[in-house]
Design an enzyme around this catalytic site. Structure first.
Site, short mmCIF file in Angstrom:
data_model
loop_
_atom_site.label_atom_id
_atom_site.label_comp_id
_atom_site.label_asym_id
_atom_site.label_seq_id
_atom_site.Cartn_x
_atom_site.Cartn_y
_atom_site.Cartn_z
N ASP A 59 0.85 -1.18 0.00
CA ASP A 59 0.00 0.00 0.00
C ASP A 59 0.89 1.24 0.00
O ASP A 59 2.11 1.13 -0.05
CB ASP A 59 -0.94 0.00 1.22
CG ASP A 59 -0.19 0.19 2.54
OD1 ASP A 59 1.06 0.28 2.52
OD2 ASP A 59 -0.86 0.25 3.58
N ASP A 89 1.42 4.77 2.30
CA ASP A 89 1.05 5.38 3.57
C ASP A 89 1.46 6.85 3.59
O ASP A 89 2.62 7.16 3.32
CB ASP A 89 1.76 4.65 4.73
CG ASP A 89 1.52 3.15 4.70
OD1 ASP A 89 0.39 2.73 4.98
OD2 ASP A 89 2.47 2.39 4.38
N ASP A 149 -3.32 4.51 2.64
CA ASP A 149 -3.68 4.88 4.01
C ASP A 149 -3.32 6.34 4.24
O ASP A 149 -2.17 6.73 4.04
CB ASP A 149 -2.89 4.03 5.04
CG ASP A 149 -3.58 2.72 5.35
OD1 ASP A 149 -4.69 2.49 4.81
OD2 ASP A 149 -3.03 1.94 6.13
N1 DCP Z 1 2.24 -0.23 11.81
C1 DCP Z 1 2.46 -0.77 13.07
N2 DCP Z 1 1.61 -1.70 13.57
C2 DCP Z 1 0.58 -2.13 12.83
C3 DCP Z 1 0.34 -1.60 11.56
C4 DCP Z 1 1.20 -0.64 11.06
O1 DCP Z 1 3.39 -0.41 13.75
N3 DCP Z 1 -0.24 -3.06 13.35
C5 DCP Z 1 3.16 0.78 11.29
C6 DCP Z 1 4.47 0.15 10.93
C7 DCP Z 1 4.36 -0.04 9.46
C8 DCP Z 1 3.56 1.18 9.05
O2 DCP Z 1 2.66 1.38 10.13
O3 DCP Z 1 5.59 -0.11 8.85
C9 DCP Z 1 2.83 1.01 7.78
O4 DCP Z 1 2.08 -0.20 7.77
P1 DCP Z 1 2.06 -1.14 6.52
O5 DCP Z 1 1.22 -2.31 6.88
O6 DCP Z 1 1.68 -0.37 5.31
O7 DCP Z 1 3.57 -1.66 6.43
P2 DCP Z 1 4.75 -1.23 5.49
O8 DCP Z 1 4.46 0.06 4.82
O9 DCP Z 1 5.96 -1.28 6.34
O10 DCP Z 1 4.86 -2.40 4.45
P3 DCP Z 1 4.17 -2.55 3.01
O11 DCP Z 1 5.27 -2.28 2.04
O12 DCP Z 1 3.71 -3.95 2.94
O13 DCP Z 1 3.06 -1.57 2.89
MG MG Z 2 2.73 0.37 3.67
#
Ligand code: DCP
Ligand code: MG
Length: 388
Positions: free
Chosen positions: A204, A206, A312
């Protein structure tokens, strides 16, 4: 001087937030295997085991070289007996029988496919699995009642399971910037999540939104959403209001993973870059198909002129921005260990909103990520090295 742990391994610390974890590392064969076991434990709702496998994988990502033999792991923290057995087997045989069995199992495959539907978590997927569902298309055909998120998740399943590129994230960023400036001039947007850590792709995109003048950001999200909807840019959205209240006597309960910012879970309709005429001759004004056929059976050749992308959006008051930025940059394990470090080692409580010191019984008010690390007694780790 540091104790010697064999030839190659520097002393690695036990918390992910004490280590530098780059994106590119040297032990993908091992970390991929441990990730499968972590996912499988999660599907079995065994969070403890899942976190243990994730921690083991994360520490291997921080090693400066590939592991060749078990002695290379002397002094490396976070490796439980189970993880060590799996690593040993892979080093000796090239593969782990346990991992291969999980990958072949009907439960793992079904849970993976079902949880890949936006709006379907482990609990729902597990219930569906026990009711006999195996594939996303089963969820469509079974007559199950689906909520709006799940309907969108199925409708755009293929797109949402195609990695989002950095170029696509930047295009979305321009749109969000335009929307935000239109409804609140002077507001600022920041790309967070995996892309801020330097990942080339993500599941996604963010964004964190704030305004330099405290309070101006209140109620911003519905206006941004209306602006986007009026232009047909949203395929789905669910907006939550800000429910964070700072209690004077400290956080009421251990900070939950989920923060309480004004937040919008959305699916954008992103126009694909126009092919130049010589590559893709097409009459001017020719209609692109609006209706996507079977959401689960679309072939690349049927690709319409747009892609569904999960986005998001989070709005933070500027006074909480440093916490929000740190909390939304990840990785998830890095965040988990930051909170664990704060609680266990510093008697502090860290969330995406605040830092509370239980020894002094007061909130600390850092203004940047660097100040938060300093207050926690940690060396600053830049985003590109938070890929635990
Ligand atoms: N986050 C967190 N705990 C959660 C959900 C999110 O600490 N339960 C924080 C850390 C993540 C960030 O929000 O890195 C963004 O969530 P994502 O699920 O979008 O994760 P990423 O951006 O790191 O990975 P992706 O590339 O899959 O989107
Ligand atoms: Mg993400």
């Amino acid at each position: 001087t540091e104790p010697s742990h064999g030839a190659m391994v520097p002393t690695l610390k036990g918390y992910a937030c004490q280590r530098r974890t780059p994106l590119q590392h040297h032990n993908a064969l091992l970390t991929d295997a441990l990730l499968v076991l972590a996912e499988n434990a999660e599907f079995c709702e065994d969070e403890g085991r899942s976190v243990a496998f994730r921690r083991a994988g994360a520490v291997l990502k921080a090693l400066p070289q590939a592991v060749h033999k078990m002695e290379d792991l002397q002094g490396v923290p976070c490796l439980g007996g189970h993880s060590q057995r799996v690593i040993k087997e892979i080093l000796e045989d090239g593969t782990s029988r346990e991992v291969e069995m999980v990958l072949q199992s009907e439960q793992y495959q079904a849970m993976k496919a079902l949880t890949n539907i936006f709006g379907v978590g482990v609990k729902t997927a597990d219930r569906w699995f026990r009711e006999g569902l195996r594939l996303p298309s089963d969820a469509l055909n079974s007559g199950h009642k689906l909520n709006h998120a799940q309907q969108a998740g199925l409708q755009y399943y293929d797109d949402l399971n195609t990695p989002v590129t950095k170029a696509e994230a930047d295009s979305i960023g321009q749109i969000v910037e335009e929307a935000v400036q239109a409804v609140l001039p002077g507001a600022e947007i920041t790309l967070t999540g995996g892309f801020r850590r330097g990942k080339p792709t993500g599941h996604d995109v963010d964004f964190l939104i704030t305004h330099p003048e405290e309070g101006k950001e209140e109620g911003l999200m519905p206006k941004v959403v209306s602006w986007l909807e009026a232009r047909g840019l949203l395929l789905y959205q669910k907006t939550n209001i800000n429910s964070y209240l700072e209690a004077t006597d400290g956080p009421a309960r251990p900070p939950h993973n989920m923060d309480r910012f004004e937040r919008c879970f959305s699916i954008f309709r992103l126009e694909r870059p126009r092919a130049s005429p010589e590559q893709h001759p097409q009459a001017v004004g020719e209609e692109q198909p609006q209706e996507r056929g079977s959401p689960l059976g679309r072939r690349a050749s049927e690709s319409p002129g747009w892609k569904a992308v999960r986005v998001d959006l989070v709005v933070s008051p500027v006074s909480q921005f440093a916490f929000a930025l740190l909390g939304w940059t990840g990785s998830q394990l890095f965040e988990r260990d930051l909170r664990r470090w704060a609680g266990q080692e510093k008697r502090m409580s860290l969330s995406s909103h605040a830092l509370y010191d239980s020894t002094q019984n007061r909130y600390l008010r850092p203004c940047s990520e660097a100040e938060i690390f300093a207050l926690l007694g940690l060396e600053f780790i830049p985003p590109s090295e938070r890929n635990a």
